[in-house]
Motif scaffolding. Structure first.
Motif, short mmCIF file in Angstrom:
data_model
loop_
_atom_site.label_atom_id
_atom_site.label_comp_id
_atom_site.label_asym_id
_atom_site.label_seq_id
_atom_site.Cartn_x
_atom_site.Cartn_y
_atom_site.Cartn_z
N LEU A 100 0.67 11.38 -2.38
CA LEU A 100 -0.31 11.25 -1.32
C LEU A 100 -1.70 11.35 -1.94
O LEU A 100 -2.00 12.30 -2.66
N GLY A 101 -2.53 10.34 -1.69
CA GLY A 101 -3.85 10.27 -2.31
C GLY A 101 -3.89 9.36 -3.52
O GLY A 101 -4.96 8.99 -3.99
N GLY A 102 -2.70 8.98 -4.04
CA GLY A 102 -2.62 8.05 -5.15
C GLY A 102 -2.74 6.61 -4.68
O GLY A 102 -2.76 6.33 -3.48
N ARG A 103 -2.75 5.69 -5.63
CA ARG A 103 -2.97 4.29 -5.26
C ARG A 103 -1.73 3.67 -4.63
O ARG A 103 -1.84 2.66 -3.92
N LEU A 104 -0.53 4.22 -4.84
CA LEU A 104 0.69 3.69 -4.24
C LEU A 104 1.57 4.86 -3.80
O LEU A 104 2.55 5.21 -4.48
N PRO A 105 1.27 5.47 -2.66
CA PRO A 105 2.10 6.59 -2.22
C PRO A 105 3.55 6.15 -1.96
O PRO A 105 3.79 5.11 -1.34
N VAL A 106 4.48 6.95 -2.45
CA VAL A 106 5.90 6.64 -2.33
C VAL A 106 6.61 7.81 -1.66
O VAL A 106 6.44 8.96 -2.05
N ASN A 107 7.38 7.51 -0.64
CA ASN A 107 8.19 8.51 0.07
C ASN A 107 7.33 9.62 0.66
O ASN A 107 7.57 10.81 0.42
N LEU A 108 6.35 9.22 1.46
CA LEU A 108 5.51 10.20 2.14
C LEU A 108 6.31 11.00 3.17
O LEU A 108 5.88 12.08 3.59
N SER A 109 7.47 10.50 3.55
CA SER A 109 8.36 11.25 4.46
C SER A 109 8.98 12.46 3.77
O SER A 109 9.49 13.36 4.43
N GLY A 110 8.97 12.45 2.44
CA GLY A 110 9.72 13.41 1.64
C GLY A 110 10.89 12.75 0.94
O GLY A 110 11.53 13.36 0.08
N GLY A 111 11.16 11.49 1.29
CA GLY A 111 12.26 10.79 0.66
C GLY A 111 13.59 11.42 1.01
O GLY A 111 13.68 12.41 1.76
N LEU A 112 14.64 10.88 0.47
CA LEU A 112 15.97 11.39 0.77
C LEU A 112 16.15 12.81 0.26
O LEU A 112 16.88 13.61 0.85
N VAL A 113 15.50 13.17 -0.86
CA VAL A 113 15.72 14.49 -1.45
C VAL A 113 15.13 15.61 -0.61
O VAL A 113 15.55 16.75 -0.72
N ASN B 253 0.80 -1.23 0.00
CA ASN B 253 0.00 0.00 0.00
C ASN B 253 0.83 1.27 0.00
O ASN B 253 0.32 2.34 -0.37
N LEU B 254 2.07 1.20 0.45
CA LEU B 254 2.92 2.38 0.42
C LEU B 254 4.38 1.94 0.50
O LEU B 254 4.68 0.83 0.96
N VAL B 255 5.27 2.83 0.04
CA VAL B 255 6.68 2.50 -0.10
C VAL B 255 7.54 3.68 0.35
O VAL B 255 7.24 4.83 0.05
N GLU B 256 8.60 3.36 1.09
CA GLU B 256 9.70 4.31 1.30
C GLU B 256 10.90 3.72 0.58
O GLU B 256 11.32 2.58 0.87
N LEU B 257 11.44 4.45 -0.39
CA LEU B 257 12.57 3.91 -1.15
C LEU B 257 13.70 4.91 -1.23
O LEU B 257 13.55 6.10 -0.96
N HIS B 258 14.85 4.39 -1.66
CA HIS B 258 16.10 5.12 -1.60
C HIS B 258 16.25 6.03 -2.83
O HIS B 258 16.78 5.63 -3.86
N GLU C 69 -0.90 15.22 8.67
CA GLU C 69 -1.47 15.69 7.41
C GLU C 69 -0.97 14.92 6.20
O GLU C 69 -1.56 15.01 5.12
N ARG C 70 0.09 14.14 6.35
CA ARG C 70 0.55 13.34 5.21
C ARG C 70 0.11 11.87 5.33
O ARG C 70 0.62 10.99 4.63
N GLN C 71 -0.86 11.61 6.20
CA GLN C 71 -1.35 10.25 6.41
C GLN C 71 -2.09 9.72 5.18
O GLN C 71 -2.96 10.38 4.64
N THR C 72 -1.72 8.51 4.75
CA THR C 72 -2.44 7.85 3.66
C THR C 72 -3.57 7.01 4.23
O THR C 72 -3.62 6.75 5.43
N ASP C 73 -4.46 6.56 3.36
CA ASP C 73 -5.69 5.90 3.81
C ASP C 73 -5.45 4.43 4.16
O ASP C 73 -5.09 3.62 3.30
N SER C 74 -5.65 4.08 5.42
CA SER C 74 -5.74 2.70 5.91
C SER C 74 -4.75 1.73 5.29
O SER C 74 -5.14 0.68 4.76
N PRO C 75 -3.45 2.01 5.35
CA PRO C 75 -2.49 1.08 4.76
C PRO C 75 -2.36 -0.19 5.61
O PRO C 75 -2.44 -0.14 6.85
N ARG C 76 -2.14 -1.32 4.97
CA ARG C 76 -1.93 -2.59 5.67
C ARG C 76 -0.51 -3.11 5.50
O ARG C 76 0.07 -3.65 6.43
N ILE C 77 0.05 -2.99 4.28
CA ILE C 77 1.37 -3.53 4.00
C ILE C 77 2.25 -2.41 3.45
O ILE C 77 1.84 -1.67 2.54
N ALA C 78 3.45 -2.28 4.00
CA ALA C 78 4.38 -1.23 3.58
C ALA C 78 5.74 -1.84 3.28
O ALA C 78 6.14 -2.84 3.88
#
Length: 419
Positions: free
Chosen positions: A344-357, A306-311, A384-393
């Protein structure tokens, strides 16, 4: 193998923190992870994994974790005689510390293990020492090997490799050559890279612990100072300091905790490491191997995530890793980013933290900062950057450089607490 749970996480604010020492950052992250676990001290911790890359540049080449934890032991905050293993793996350092703690618990050897990553890469008034830290991430014994590799790959990509050129570092040049190859081979555009950068700066503007808390438009990212074409400053991770931590425990340990603690624990569905090599540009990278192993071990697939933090050391990395991790076909990562699916709000939010950049990239702490962000999201605590009901990250983190590969890659899959 036993089930393993992330009991608690923490992360300091990332940024240029010249007034804070390694011991200061260690204390901040460690006391915060204790507080997140509802613990007064660390007496339950049976082993610790301390991640750091650059402390040797500051004179502490060995026993780094033991040195940083000595005041905490003296004050009774960390237990005496507990073994601490020092870990280094470039930008994947903190993820390696996490993997070590996971193995402690999964093997049945420990009930509770600590992973912590601490880093200072900003040296005020001395950029040469900062460069020294990063230079450790590439072969310094036989540099002619990667010189020859990059010259050949640069010619293929239409971006000649010039190690003596002005502007970026060899690391930015390697990412830029990969991006140029991707552009030439698949038609990926610099604008798609800028879209990824702009999106992550927007996410980072909502993260109170991010190094950069401002938005950057797509046009601003495109027109920013060039680091190494097609990468501009807004598309590259900054230099900074910070620390992050996690406590991993067994199911039996968790069952003995108060209900409010159990309700926040994250299940580790998989933790996988892979190693890099000099590869052909058309050959998949080591993160694809890591992801495939993680899916196989967990019984999950890309569609379950449901969401990803990547390098994203550069914003091109997001495009490439979306392909390697199975979320887009090869050559289609730019299209996925451009579609808005990774916002945020998309089907696969990526780097909701802001990512490394945007969040920042104190290398020895980055991997655990990803776990912290995913924990906030899976627990519904991201504001405010919370995505909807994620189960797997998923967290993907690479470190060091061997040709077009990282030297090491970690993929971790986490599951949200049961409702």
């Amino acid at each position: 193998m036993r089930d393993v749970y992330v009991l608690a996480t923490s992360c300091t604010a990332f940024g240029k923190r010249p007034g804070d020492s390694f011991k200061d950052l260690t204390r901040e992250a460690y006391t915060a992870v204790l507080a997140d676990a509802g613990l007064e001290n660390g007496d339950v911790i049976e082993q610790a994994w301390f991640g750091n890359c650059g402390m040797g540049t500051f004179g502490q080449r060995n026993i780094r974790g033991q040195v940083c934890f000595t005041p905490l032991v003296r004050e009774g905050l960390f237990p005496e005689r507990v073994p601490m293993i020092n870990v280094e793996g470039g930008c994947a350092t903190a993820s390696m510390a996490f993997h070590g703690a996971w193995k402690d618990v999964a093997s049945g050897d420990m009930e509770a293990s600590l992973a912590i990553g601490v880093e200072k890469t900003f040296v005020q008034g001395d950029p040469g020492r900062t460069l020294e830290i990063f230079e450790g991430g590439i072969d310094q014994l036989d540099p002619e090997e990667w010189h020859a590799y990059y010259k050949a790959r640069g010619a293929e990509a239409g971006k000649p490799f010039d190690p003596n050129g002005a502007g970026g570092t060899v690391f930015m040049d390697t990412y830029a050559m990969q991006a140029a190859w991707h552009i030439k081979t698949y038609g990926t555009t610099q604008e798609q890279i800028a879209i990824a950068a702009s999106k992550n700066h927007w996410h980072g503007s909502m993260n109170p612990k991010a190094q950069y808390r401002f938005e950057v438009s797509v046009e601003e990212a495109l027109n920013d100072r060039e680091v190494s074409w097609p990468i501009t400053r807004s598309m590259a991770a900054p230099v900074g300091d910070g620390a992050a931590a996690a406590i991993l425990v067994s199911g039996d340990f968790l069952a003995r905790q108060p209900a409010e603690v159990r309700a926040r624990a994250l299940k580790v569905r998989a933790s996988v490491l892979t190693g890099g090599k000099y590869r052909d540009p058309a050959e998949p990278g080591l993160s694809r191997v890591a992801a495939q192993k993680a899916y196989a071990k967990s019984g999950l697939s890309p569609s379950d995530v449901n969401l990803v933090e990547l390098h994203d050391a550069t914003s091109f990395c997001e495009i490439f890793q979306l392909e390697m991790l199975g979320f887009a076909e090869d050559g289609k990562g730019g299209d996925l980013v451009e579609s808005g699916a990774t916002r945020l709000g998309g089907r696969l939010p990526v780097n909701l933290s802001g990512g490394l950049v945007s969040k920042g990239h104190p290398v020895g702490a980055t991997g655990l900062s990803m776990i912290h962000e995913l924990g906030l999201q899976l627990r519904g605590e991201a504001g405010e950057r919370q995505t909807d009901s994620p189960r797997i990250a998923m967290a993907e983190n690479g470190g060091g450089v061997i040709g077009f590969d990282e030297a090491a890659c970690s993929v971790i899959l986490l599951e949200a607490p049961e409702a």
